[in-house]
Write an enzyme that holds these catalytic residues in place. Structure first.
Site, PDB file in Angstrom:
ATOM      1  N   LEU A 119       0.813  -1.213   0.000  1.00  0.00           N
ATOM      2  CA  LEU A 119       0.000   0.000   0.000  1.00  0.00           C
ATOM      3  C   LEU A 119       0.849   1.266   0.000  1.00  0.00           C
ATOM      4  O   LEU A 119       1.889   1.336   0.651  1.00  0.00           O
ATOM      5  CB  LEU A 119      -0.921   0.007   1.227  1.00  0.00           C
ATOM      6  CG  LEU A 119      -1.857  -1.186   1.391  1.00  0.00           C
ATOM      7  CD1 LEU A 119      -2.720  -1.020   2.636  1.00  0.00           C
ATOM      8  CD2 LEU A 119      -2.734  -1.380   0.154  1.00  0.00           C
ATOM      9  N   GLY A 138      -1.591   6.445  -2.573  1.00  0.00           N
ATOM     10  CA  GLY A 138      -2.723   6.337  -3.503  1.00  0.00           C
ATOM     11  C   GLY A 138      -3.806   5.423  -2.933  1.00  0.00           C
ATOM     12  O   GLY A 138      -4.997   5.772  -2.925  1.00  0.00           O
ATOM     13  N   HIS A 139      -3.373   4.252  -2.425  1.00  0.00           N
ATOM     14  CA  HIS A 139      -4.352   3.334  -1.813  1.00  0.00           C
ATOM     15  C   HIS A 139      -4.983   3.985  -0.581  1.00  0.00           C
ATOM     16  O   HIS A 139      -6.179   3.832  -0.331  1.00  0.00           O
ATOM     17  CB  HIS A 139      -3.662   2.038  -1.355  1.00  0.00           C
ATOM     18  CG  HIS A 139      -3.028   1.243  -2.455  1.00  0.00           C
ATOM     19  ND1 HIS A 139      -1.669   1.036  -2.532  1.00  0.00           N
ATOM     20  CD2 HIS A 139      -3.577   0.606  -3.525  1.00  0.00           C
ATOM     21  CE1 HIS A 139      -1.405   0.291  -3.596  1.00  0.00           C
ATOM     22  NE2 HIS A 139      -2.533   0.032  -4.214  1.00  0.00           N
ATOM     23  N   LYS A 157      -5.078   6.290 -11.842  1.00  0.00           N
ATOM     24  CA  LYS A 157      -3.810   6.091 -12.567  1.00  0.00           C
ATOM     25  C   LYS A 157      -4.012   4.950 -13.558  1.00  0.00           C
ATOM     26  O   LYS A 157      -3.567   5.014 -14.684  1.00  0.00           O
ATOM     27  CB  LYS A 157      -2.656   5.768 -11.618  1.00  0.00           C
ATOM     28  CG  LYS A 157      -1.351   5.549 -12.388  1.00  0.00           C
ATOM     29  CD  LYS A 157      -0.188   5.303 -11.493  1.00  0.00           C
ATOM     30  CE  LYS A 157      -0.261   3.967 -10.794  1.00  0.00           C
ATOM     31  NZ  LYS A 157      -0.138   2.802 -11.704  1.00  0.00           N
ATOM     32  N   ASP A 158      -4.729   3.914 -13.115  1.00  0.00           N
ATOM     33  CA  ASP A 158      -5.069   2.806 -14.013  1.00  0.00           C
ATOM     34  C   ASP A 158      -6.359   3.181 -14.736  1.00  0.00           C
ATOM     35  O   ASP A 158      -7.425   2.596 -14.499  1.00  0.00           O
ATOM     36  CB  ASP A 158      -5.237   1.523 -13.202  1.00  0.00           C
ATOM     37  CG  ASP A 158      -3.936   1.104 -12.549  1.00  0.00           C
ATOM     38  OD1 ASP A 158      -3.039   0.673 -13.274  1.00  0.00           O
ATOM     39  OD2 ASP A 158      -3.813   1.245 -11.324  1.00  0.00           O
ATOM     40  N   GLN A 166      -8.127   0.489 -16.750  1.00  0.00           N
ATOM     41  CA  GLN A 166      -8.734  -0.491 -15.832  1.00  0.00           C
ATOM     42  C   GLN A 166     -10.074   0.027 -15.306  1.00  0.00           C
ATOM     43  O   GLN A 166     -11.065  -0.695 -15.248  1.00  0.00           O
ATOM     44  CB  GLN A 166      -7.775  -0.762 -14.674  1.00  0.00           C
ATOM     45  CG  GLN A 166      -8.389  -1.542 -13.531  1.00  0.00           C
ATOM     46  CD  GLN A 166      -7.377  -1.971 -12.492  1.00  0.00           C
ATOM     47  OE1 GLN A 166      -6.662  -2.928 -12.694  1.00  0.00           O
ATOM     48  NE2 GLN A 166      -7.314  -1.275 -11.360  1.00  0.00           N
TER      49      GLN A 166
HETATM   50  O1  PAF Z   1      -5.412  -2.152  -9.487  1.00  0.00           O
HETATM   51  C1  PAF Z   1      -5.100  -3.195  -8.878  1.00  0.00           C
HETATM   52  O2  PAF Z   1      -4.400  -3.172  -7.876  1.00  0.00           O
HETATM   53  C2  PAF Z   1      -5.575  -4.543  -9.435  1.00  0.00           C
HETATM   54  O3  PAF Z   1      -5.585  -4.548 -10.818  1.00  0.00           O
HETATM   55  C3  PAF Z   1      -6.929  -4.972  -8.871  1.00  0.00           C
HETATM   56  C4  PAF Z   1      -8.043  -4.015  -9.285  1.00  0.00           C
HETATM   57  C5  PAF Z   1      -6.868  -5.049  -7.352  1.00  0.00           C
HETATM   58  C6  PAF Z   1      -7.299  -6.363  -9.401  1.00  0.00           C
HETATM   59  O4  PAF Z   1      -6.354  -7.305  -9.054  1.00  0.00           O
END
Ligand code: PAF
Length: 286
Positions: free
Chosen positions: A35, A38-39, A152-153, A156
């Site tokens: 972590l 960002g998290h 950032k992703d 995704q």
């Molecule tokens: O962004 C991430 O950390 C991963 O791609 C996720 C969404 C936890 C899926 O494994």
């Protein structure tokens, strides 16, 4: 006091069902651990939006290609648990490979190729199939009301929004702003791979995005011109190997010709073995 941790999917489902029966609103932050700030920004927002804050930590093997960094992906469960406790997480879900993908596992969730075969999907075939499969499973197990992801992703996030809408998950998907180091580098668990020189050169991603935004503010609207200017800037950083620089529509991820308020510039650049991504809207967001 340490945070409650659960590893068994059935036990986790029971725990979440009990919380829902009590009328608790569940906020969920799925991660692969290690972590960083960002998290933590996702957890802070989750804390505000839910009665029960759930964090999952699982380095998902199915989203890594055969030559990628699954084995070396940074892990530090002790530190993560400490940070989760400080962030007032209620439950940490820690599945293992055997419970997520038991022998005979055979169900995959795939979002349309228009979203998953472009950008990162082009150089990481199968990556988004792994992401959508694991997130769909996590959604089934946790059954959250709201799930938070970092932007950032960016791809995704777009893919997961599509999946969630198409599969009727009754979950609010929240995208949170990128958290940056003081010098502009987007926070990522993979930043630890960078040596001091690469760390310095990696700033070219953020500088490239800033340059593109400045040019747009000054009147440039041609995406090809912007991409070329950013390519010139990043190429000056020794050792930078550009995977892609694209300007895409924020929802469809289709390439754009002229910038408008939906335009996002997305970058992926390798420094040695480390592949970094970053992005920014090109016009002021409203
Ligand atoms: O962004 C991430 O950390 C991963 O791609 C996720 C969404 C936890 C899926 O494994």
């Amino acid at each position: 006091m340490s945070v409650e941790t659960i590893s068994d999917p059935r036990q986790m489902q029971q725990r979440m069902l009990a919380a829902r029966r009590e009328g608790q609103r569940i906020a969920f932050v799925p991660t692969m651990g290690y972590l960083h700030e960002g998290h933590l920004s996702l957890l802070r927002e989750g804390r505000k939006r839910g009665d029960l804050l759930v964090l999952s930590i699982f380095v998902n093997p199915t989203q890594f290609g055969p030559s990628e960094d699954l084995d070396s992906y940074p892990r530090d469960l002790e530190r993560d648990t400490q940070l989760a406790t400080e962030a007032m997480v209620d439950v940490v879900y820690l599945p293992d490979n055997a419970s997520m993908y038991p022998p005979g596992y055979g169900t995959w969730v795939e979002v349309d190729q228009s979203l998953t075969n472009t950008l990162c999907g082009r150089s990481r075939p199968g990556h988004f199939r792994g992401v959508t499969t694991v997130v769909a499973k996590l959604f089934q197990i946790v059954q959250p009301d709201v799930a938070l992801f970092g932007s950032k992703d960016f791809q995704q996030l777009a893919v997961l929004r599509r999946m969630s809408e198409d599969l009727n998950f009754p979950i609010e998907i929240v995208g949170m702003p990128i958290v940056r180091e003081a010098d502009g580098l987007a926070m990522s668990s993979r930043n630890v791979y960078l040596d001091a020189e690469q760390r310095q050169r990696a700033l070219s991603l953020h500088k490239g995005l800033q340059l593109a935004r400045k040019l747009v503010a000054e009147g440039e609207s041609g995406c090809r011109v912007l991409i070329e200017k950013v390519r010139e800037l990043i190429t000056q950083a020794a050792g930078a190997e550009i995977d892609y620089i694209q300007v895409c529509h924020e929802q469809t991820l289709a390439d754009m010709v002229e910038v408008d308020r939906h335009a996002v510039m997305l970058l992926a650049v390798r420094f040695g073995k480390t592949r970094l991504i970053d992005n920014h809207h090109l016009m002021e967001e409203n």
